[in-house]
Design a protein around this motif. Structure first.
Motif, PDB file in Angstrom:
ATOM      1  N   ALA A 172      -1.901  10.816  -3.114  1.00 23.78           N
ATOM      2  CA  ALA A 172      -0.565  11.217  -3.545  1.00 23.78           C
ATOM      3  C   ALA A 172      -0.020  12.250  -2.565  1.00 23.78           C
ATOM      4  O   ALA A 172      -0.676  13.273  -2.312  1.00 23.78           O
ATOM      5  CB  ALA A 172      -0.613  11.798  -4.953  1.00 23.78           C
ATOM      6  N   HIS A 231      -7.156   2.484   4.683  1.00 25.40           N
ATOM      7  CA  HIS A 231      -5.883   3.181   4.874  1.00 25.40           C
ATOM      8  C   HIS A 231      -6.219   4.577   5.397  1.00 25.40           C
ATOM      9  O   HIS A 231      -6.924   5.333   4.721  1.00 25.40           O
ATOM     10  CB  HIS A 231      -5.103   3.290   3.565  1.00 25.40           C
ATOM     11  N   TYR A 245       5.010  10.058  -2.765  1.00 23.20           N
ATOM     12  CA  TYR A 245       4.484   8.778  -2.280  1.00 23.20           C
ATOM     13  C   TYR A 245       3.042   8.586  -2.741  1.00 23.20           C
ATOM     14  O   TYR A 245       2.258   9.545  -2.802  1.00 23.20           O
ATOM     15  CB  TYR A 245       4.526   8.717  -0.761  1.00 23.20           C
ATOM     16  N   LEU A 246       2.720   7.336  -3.029  1.00 19.11           N
ATOM     17  CA  LEU A 246       1.338   6.929  -3.269  1.00 19.11           C
ATOM     18  C   LEU A 246       0.940   5.965  -2.161  1.00 19.11           C
ATOM     19  O   LEU A 246       1.588   4.926  -1.970  1.00 19.11           O
ATOM     20  CB  LEU A 246       1.203   6.249  -4.626  1.00 19.11           C
ATOM     21  N   VAL A 247      -0.098   6.301  -1.420  1.00 20.77           N
ATOM     22  CA  VAL A 247      -0.623   5.451  -0.346  1.00 20.77           C
ATOM     23  C   VAL A 247      -1.983   4.930  -0.782  1.00 20.77           C
ATOM     24  O   VAL A 247      -2.856   5.707  -1.178  1.00 20.77           O
ATOM     25  CB  VAL A 247      -0.757   6.240   0.973  1.00 20.77           C
ATOM     26  N   GLY A 248      -2.158   3.609  -0.715  1.00 18.74           N
ATOM     27  CA  GLY A 248      -3.419   3.000  -1.093  1.00 18.74           C
ATOM     28  C   GLY A 248      -3.181   1.772  -1.946  1.00 18.74           C
ATOM     29  O   GLY A 248      -2.075   1.241  -2.009  1.00 18.74           O
ATOM     30  N   ASP A 249      -4.225   1.312  -2.615  1.00 17.16           N
ATOM     31  CA  ASP A 249      -4.119   0.138  -3.480  1.00 17.16           C
ATOM     32  C   ASP A 249      -5.237   0.199  -4.513  1.00 17.16           C
ATOM     33  O   ASP A 249      -6.093   1.097  -4.465  1.00 17.16           O
ATOM     34  CB  ASP A 249      -4.155  -1.155  -2.657  1.00 17.16           C
ATOM     35  N   ASN A 274       0.794  -1.220   0.000  1.00 19.09           N
ATOM     36  CA  ASN A 274       0.000   0.000   0.000  1.00 19.09           C
ATOM     37  C   ASN A 274       0.831   1.276   0.000  1.00 19.09           C
ATOM     38  O   ASN A 274       0.301   2.354   0.243  1.00 19.09           O
ATOM     39  CB  ASN A 274      -0.958   0.019   1.196  1.00 19.09           C
ATOM     40  N   TYR A 321      -5.837   5.956  -4.395  1.00 24.03           N
ATOM     41  CA  TYR A 321      -4.574   6.401  -3.804  1.00 24.03           C
ATOM     42  C   TYR A 321      -4.631   7.849  -3.332  1.00 24.03           C
ATOM     43  O   TYR A 321      -5.353   8.686  -3.890  1.00 24.03           O
ATOM     44  CB  TYR A 321      -3.444   6.275  -4.829  1.00 24.03           C
ATOM     45  N   ILE A 339      -6.165   8.488  -8.413  1.00 23.42           N
ATOM     46  CA  ILE A 339      -5.726   9.338  -7.299  1.00 23.42           C
ATOM     47  C   ILE A 339      -6.948  10.032  -6.707  1.00 23.42           C
ATOM     48  O   ILE A 339      -7.671  10.756  -7.396  1.00 23.42           O
ATOM     49  CB  ILE A 339      -4.678  10.363  -7.773  1.00 23.42           C
ATOM     50  N   ALA A 352      -0.544   5.023 -10.241  1.00 26.97           N
ATOM     51  CA  ALA A 352      -1.831   4.914  -9.537  1.00 26.97           C
ATOM     52  C   ALA A 352      -2.959   4.502 -10.472  1.00 26.97           C
ATOM     53  O   ALA A 352      -4.124   4.468 -10.046  1.00 26.97           O
ATOM     54  CB  ALA A 352      -2.172   6.250  -8.889  1.00 26.97           C
TER      55      ALA A 352
END
Length: 550
Positions: free
Chosen positions: A312, A403, A301-305, A281, A310, A334, A330
């Motif tokens: 950014a 997340h 950074y990319l957070v998520g799935d 993630n 995501y 995003i 992503a």
């Protein structure tokens, strides 16, 4: 703590640790300290053909021989057992006998000749009235074999002075070719390819170079009766080859997060062509803007799935290729764009990244303050609130996925700086507040040193509250041991502040340039103009403190 479900690789149990002991036999020479090393057999199961210090496994008879050994008052039971094991191994492998006769004299050639290297060691010494000189053996370091290796040892590296009048004679079974060598020469020969040594030996020899005499080494070890350092190295891939690191080195924390079990699968090369997966993630894409102030570049950074979309973080400069790579990583999904602050290597990419996305994700952050420089002007679509939660949810193969990023207001580097904590995995996205490989600049008037130090305390408390183990900075690799890293950074800042105060006291009528030359004499002169900005921040802080507090 990182959720196991977010790790990139299936985990495996590292091999069990075996207790062992190694000893550095040292002597003084006109050119400096020399250490005794020998070559391991080419058929050895561990480090075949490597030049090593004598040593081997600790056995039950070593622990049973305490009564036959001289002991220092501060020497623990464990350290005594390890010293006895090292003394035994030195005799069995090299015929060196660290023992004293009943009259206090060192064991002599006759004593050595009378002992059988293959028979029980302590019993033979007792029969001849020899007392093991364990009180003259000190702990230098504590090494734990890397998690990726099939044979692992928990081993102190001990040190002692080579007894006079003795000559090493290898057993020609486990050890060959004993040689006295200066640490610098051993390292140079290894570099030239003629003297193979393994990672812990290299690092130990490097640190041994700092000592001028054997007495200096023994005094340093005796001061605390504790190892001068402890390490369980980790390895990654650099230019396609294995590269190992100790805890204080920059890539260590990243390797601990990505490969906690020690697998050597993570590439450490800095590049801007494609994103680097850190967890399932979390992806990092480094902008192509390396430099003195940005290190290898600004980390986006990319957070998520795919199931959640995501967030950014820090899209970086307005570099079209970088932003397209971020968008493609992503898959265009995003949901939010967050800028930790408004500096020109962090926020200008936000609007063009937003324009790439069909859903027009909102740009979040804090607006730049009136004190910001013109290049740092920034107005988000919505201002974030301290402690606000940014939540991504979705449905994956294993059920509901969440997340959650918590916003933490952290002024200091910039008046509008914020950090983010990924609550489910204990990760801190630190922007420029905490960096890996450099110290962030605090540049007044938008930067404020008191606010910066106070924000470090806020981040430390957040690490406690949310079990944060790793820090993901805007520049450099992931940092491990998050709270320790923050404490070290604050201590460094206060230590520098003390040097600045001393410079101001030494030159009360001096200029900023005068004080920089005194307080930053350990920094390259090319960096002094930048250092002067942080120095000014410290000066303003010192002058704002009540009398008696500075």
């Amino acid at each position: 703590m990182v959720r196991p479900t977010q790790l990139l690789y299936p985990q495996r149990e590292p091999a069990l640790l075996r207790p062992a002991a190694t000893v550095l036999l040292l002597r003084d020479s006109p050119q400096g300290i020399e250490v005794l090393m020998t070559r391991r057999a080419m058929t050895a199961s561990f480090a075949p053909g490597a030049y090593v210090f004598p040593g081997g496994g600790v056995d039950a008879l070593d622990a049973a021989a305490h009564a036959q050994a001289a002991r220092r008052a501060g020497q623990s039971e464990l350290h005594l057992t390890q010293a006895i094991a090292a003394i035994r191994e030195s005799f069995e492998e090299l015929g060196i006998l660290l023992a004293r006769r009943g009259d206090g004299a060192l064991a002599n050639a006759g004593d050595i000749a009378a002992l059988d290297r293959k028979a029980p060691f302590a019993a033979q010494c007792a029969a001849r009235g020899l007392r093991l000189a364990a009180d003259e053996v000190f702990v230098l370091a504590h090494w734990i074999t890397d998690r990726d290796l099939p044979r692992r040892f928990d081993v102190p590296f001990l040190v002692t002075r080579m007894p006079t009048g003795q000559t090493p004679v290898a057993d020609e079974t486990e050890q060959f070719e004993p040689v006295w060598v200066r640490p610098a020469d051993a390292l140079a020969r290894h570099q030239a390819g003629s003297f193979f040594i393994i990672f812990p030996t290299i690092r130990t020899l490097q640190r041994l170079q700092a000592f001028a005499t054997v007495d200096a080494v023994l005094t340093a070890c005796a001061a605390t009766e504790q190892p001068l350092w402890t390490s369980c190295p980790r390895a990654g891939l650099l230019a396609g080859k294995e590269a190992r690191y100790m805890e204080h080195e920059h890539p260590y924390g990243e390797l601990a997060m990505v490969c906690p079990d020690g697998q050597i699968v993570h590439a450490l090369d800095w590049q801007s062509d494609h994103p680097v997966a850190l967890l399932k993630n979390v992806m990092r894409l480094t902008a192509p803007n390396p430099g003195a102030m940005t290190g290898p570049g600004t980390n986006s950074y990319l957070v998520g799935d795919p199931a959640t979309g995501y967030i950014a973080i820090d899209p970086g400069p307005a570099d079209a290729e970088h932003l397209e790579r971020l968008w493609r990583a992503a898959d265009g999904r995003i949901r939010l764009i967050v800028c930790t602050h408004s500096h020109p290597d962090h926020s200008p990419g936000a609007k063009p990244l937003q324009a790439l996305c069909q859903n027009t994700p909102p740009i979040l952050g804090l607006p730049s303050a009136p004190t910001a420089r013109a290049a740092s002007a920034f107005t988000p679509d919505r201002a974030l609130q301290d402690q606000e939660l940014l939540v991504l949810t979705g449905k994956g193969l294993e059920g509901e996925i969440t997340h959650t990023l918590q916003v933490i207001f952290t002024p200091g580097h910039a008046a509008n700086h914020l950090c983010l904590v990924l609550l489910e995995d204990g990760l801190l996205f630190s922007g420029d507040h905490v960096l890996n490989g450099s110290t962030t600049v605090v540049d007044p008037p938008d930067g404020d040193m008191t606010a910066y130090l106070d924000s470090l305390d806020i981040l430390s408390a957040a690490c406690d509250a949310h079990g944060v183990e790793f820090i993901l900075p805007a520049h450099g690799y992931v940092l491990g041991a998050a709270r320790d890293a923050i404490a070290h950074l604050k201590a460094h800042r206060l230590k520098r502040e003390a040097r600045i105060m001393a410079a101001m006291q030494a030159r009360p009528d001096g200029t900023l340039d005068d004080w920089v030359a005194l307080a930053y004499d350990d920094v390259p002169t090319r960096m002094w103009p930048v250092a002067a900005r942080s120095l000014l921040a410290h000066v303003e802080r010192l002058r704002s403190l009540p009398p008696g507090n500075n």
